[in-house]
Design a protein around this motif. Structure first.
Motif, PDB file in Angstrom:
ATOM      1  N   LEU A 255       2.551  -5.000   8.990  1.00 31.77           N
ATOM      2  CA  LEU A 255       1.793  -3.969   9.710  1.00 31.77           C
ATOM      3  C   LEU A 255       2.696  -3.223  10.685  1.00 31.77           C
ATOM      4  N   ASP A 256       3.549  -3.978  11.388  1.00 28.56           N
ATOM      5  CA  ASP A 256       4.509  -3.351  12.308  1.00 28.56           C
ATOM      6  C   ASP A 256       5.511  -2.504  11.537  1.00 28.56           C
ATOM      7  N   PHE A 257       5.927  -3.023  10.396  1.00 27.56           N
ATOM      8  CA  PHE A 257       6.865  -2.293   9.544  1.00 27.56           C
ATOM      9  C   PHE A 257       6.242  -0.975   9.079  1.00 27.56           C
ATOM     10  N   GLY A 258       4.972  -1.040   8.696  1.00 28.15           N
ATOM     11  CA  GLY A 258       4.263   0.165   8.288  1.00 28.15           C
ATOM     12  C   GLY A 258       4.133   1.159   9.415  1.00 28.15           C
ATOM     13  N   ARG A 259       3.861   0.648  10.627  1.00 28.52           N
ATOM     14  CA  ARG A 259       3.751   1.547  11.777  1.00 28.52           C
ATOM     15  C   ARG A 259       5.082   2.241  12.046  1.00 28.52           C
ATOM     16  N   ASP A 260       6.192   1.502  11.920  1.00 27.22           N
ATOM     17  CA  ASP A 260       7.516   2.107  12.110  1.00 27.22           C
ATOM     18  C   ASP A 260       7.762   3.232  11.103  1.00 27.22           C
ATOM     19  N   LEU A 261       7.208   3.054   9.909  1.00 26.46           N
ATOM     20  CA  LEU A 261       7.382   4.072   8.864  1.00 26.46           C
ATOM     21  C   LEU A 261       6.289   5.137   8.912  1.00 26.46           C
ATOM     22  N   GLN A 262       5.389   4.985   9.876  1.00 30.34           N
ATOM     23  CA  GLN A 262       4.248   5.901  10.029  1.00 30.34           C
ATOM     24  C   GLN A 262       3.331   5.857   8.802  1.00 30.34           C
ATOM     25  N   VAL A 263       3.063   4.625   8.370  1.00 28.26           N
ATOM     26  CA  VAL A 263       2.131   4.379   7.277  1.00 28.26           C
ATOM     27  C   VAL A 263       0.878   3.745   7.863  1.00 28.26           C
ATOM     28  N   GLY A 264      -0.286   4.229   7.472  1.00 31.07           N
ATOM     29  CA  GLY A 264      -1.537   3.741   8.018  1.00 31.07           C
ATOM     30  C   GLY A 264      -1.812   2.277   7.689  1.00 31.07           C
ATOM     31  N   ARG A 265      -2.579   1.626   8.550  1.00 31.12           N
ATOM     32  CA  ARG A 265      -2.900   0.216   8.366  1.00 31.12           C
ATOM     33  C   ARG A 265      -3.590  -0.045   7.033  1.00 31.12           C
ATOM     34  N   ASN A 266      -4.522   0.812   6.662  1.00 33.67           N
ATOM     35  CA  ASN A 266      -5.261   0.614   5.413  1.00 33.67           C
ATOM     36  C   ASN A 266      -4.326   0.615   4.203  1.00 33.67           C
ATOM     37  N   GLU A 267      -3.355   1.515   4.220  1.00 33.81           N
ATOM     38  CA  GLU A 267      -2.410   1.590   3.097  1.00 33.81           C
ATOM     39  C   GLU A 267      -1.550   0.342   3.025  1.00 33.81           C
ATOM     40  N   VAL A 268      -1.137  -0.177   4.188  1.00 36.77           N
ATOM     41  CA  VAL A 268      -0.331  -1.403   4.224  1.00 36.77           C
ATOM     42  C   VAL A 268      -1.156  -2.581   3.698  1.00 36.77           C
ATOM     43  N   GLU A 269      -2.380  -2.701   4.168  1.00 38.54           N
ATOM     44  CA  GLU A 269      -3.235  -3.808   3.731  1.00 38.54           C
ATOM     45  C   GLU A 269      -3.522  -3.718   2.229  1.00 38.54           C
TER      46      GLU A 269
END
Length: 394
Positions: A255-269
């Protein structure tokens, strides 16, 4: 269409035209490639159903998917797809990244028409153990980073004159992420160890990498396109995957990795769930996960390989068998009674004679190929007319 034989690209182009589903935008194809396993470094099935009689091997699926991904990238960039133009551009791309490799130009770019050149290049790009017998015992695939070729090709199409540096940074970033993900795992199992080896063996551009790899923060920001982000997130999720419950710290890492890449939580999950679902459904078919029984691997892989060879040479093999009456009698006898030592030797010699006449079956003539003959014998009764079984010796 047989991606192990010359001319497969031209045949695949025809099948793609007939399919009605190609060409597609690169990001649409990406989702299909992920569903097929290509993005995860394995291939369970074709990304799109095509009218192919043969059951494709892992290597053949890898070639097919890589070629389709490169075509899709070209289509996305240019807005149209003319196969000859796309193939020429892909060859130019590989020539560009291999410009200091003299042997590359000697081996792959001399003579031949462009589609044949590209077949050789893609065959060289797909990493498999070259010894067909050994690879049945130890088949750790080294194609988990293969999609970096596609992302690098996109850079090339966009005018990046130093796309090799881009690819090296991308690989280093992926492997750096993998190590950081593994460090937060509460317990490492054999799958994690195999995965480390898989990533390291897959690196083509970054050279020798290891735990000491450090990617500066400013370089991480260069991976900003939707395709890059999807790929990076999927590989991060692959790293933390396990067949039980994903630890809280592991999930927070992606989730943190996704935030660093500016990817939404839903997409990461969603990416986490897609990895878990894929490996749960296909666990028994993914060799990387089945490292506990190498003998079973050897038998399963060999059975699959021999089955493919027989199906692809069915007509010629039946014809050759029907011309060898003594061999048919012995094979019929072997289904109900143990053959003598002399009879077994006759079967072996006569089968190998037949294999000499069919190039695709030359594997049985190689040193050690004799250990696969029992599998060949096992499949033969299924090929022959029903009269063969009706006349079994009782």
């Amino acid at each position: 269409m047989n991606p192990s034989a010359t001319g497969w690209i031209d045949k695949l182009n025809t099948l793609l035209d007939k399919s009605g589903v190609f060409p597609v935008h690169a990001i649409v194809l990406y989702d299909k490639l992920r569903d097929s396993g290509f993005i995860y470094g394995t291939n369970i099935r074709l990304a799109y159903p095509l009218d192919i009689d043969n059951r494709l091997t892992e290597e053949e699926l890898s070639k097919t998917h890589l070629y389709m991904a490169l075509l899709s990238a070209h289509y996305t960039h240019t807005g149209s797809l003319v196969y000859e133009e796309a193939i020429h551009t892909v060859i130019s791309f590989y020539a560009h990244i291999e410009k200091h490799n003299v042997s590359f130009f000697q081996k792959f770019l001399n003579g031949r028409k462009n589609s044949t050149k590209l077949e050789k290049i893609l065959g060289n790009r797909i990493q498999f153990d070259e010894n067909i017998l050994t690879k049945n015992f130890n088949r750790i695939l080294t194609n988990v980073l293969l999609y970096t070729d596609v992302l690098t090709y996109i850079q090339y199409l966009g005018g990046n004159t130093d796309c090799v540096t881009y690819a090296a940074k991308l690989e280093a970033f992926i492997i750096d992420t993998m190590y950081r993900a593994l460090e937060i795992k509460p317990g490492k199992n054999e799958f994690d160890i195999q995965l480390v080896r898989l990533f390291e063996a897959s690196a083509r551009y970054a050279g020798t990498v290891g735990k000491e790899v450090i990617v500066p923060e400013e370089e991480k920001r260069i991976f900003s396109t939707p395709l890059e982000k999807k790929y990076l997130i999927d590989l991060a999720c692959l790293t933390i995957w396990n067949d039980k419950v994903i630890d809280t710290e592991e999930k927070q890492f992606v989730l943190d990795f996704g935030r660093d890449l500016q990817v939404g939580r839903n997409e990461v999950e969603q990416s986490v769930e897609l990895v878990r679902s894929f490996f749960r459904i296909y666990k028994d078919e993914i060799l990387l996960l089945n490292f506990s029984n190498p003998v079973k691997h050897f038998y399963d892989n060999s059975t699959r390989m021999v089955s493919n060879l027989i199906l692809r040479n069915k007509k010629r093999l039946i014809q050759e068998l029907l011309q060898s009456r003594e061999l048919l009698v012995l094979l019929s006898k072997s289904t109900v009674k143990e053959l003598t030592k002399e009879e077994k030797q006759k079967v072996k010699v006569q089968l190998l004679d037949i294999c000499k006449t069919i190039p695709s079956l030359a594997i049985f003539l190689l040193p050690g190929g004799g250990i696969l003959l029992p599998l060949l014998i096992k499949f033969i009764p299924q090929l022959l007319p029903s009269a063969f079984n009706d006349n079994k010796i009782n």
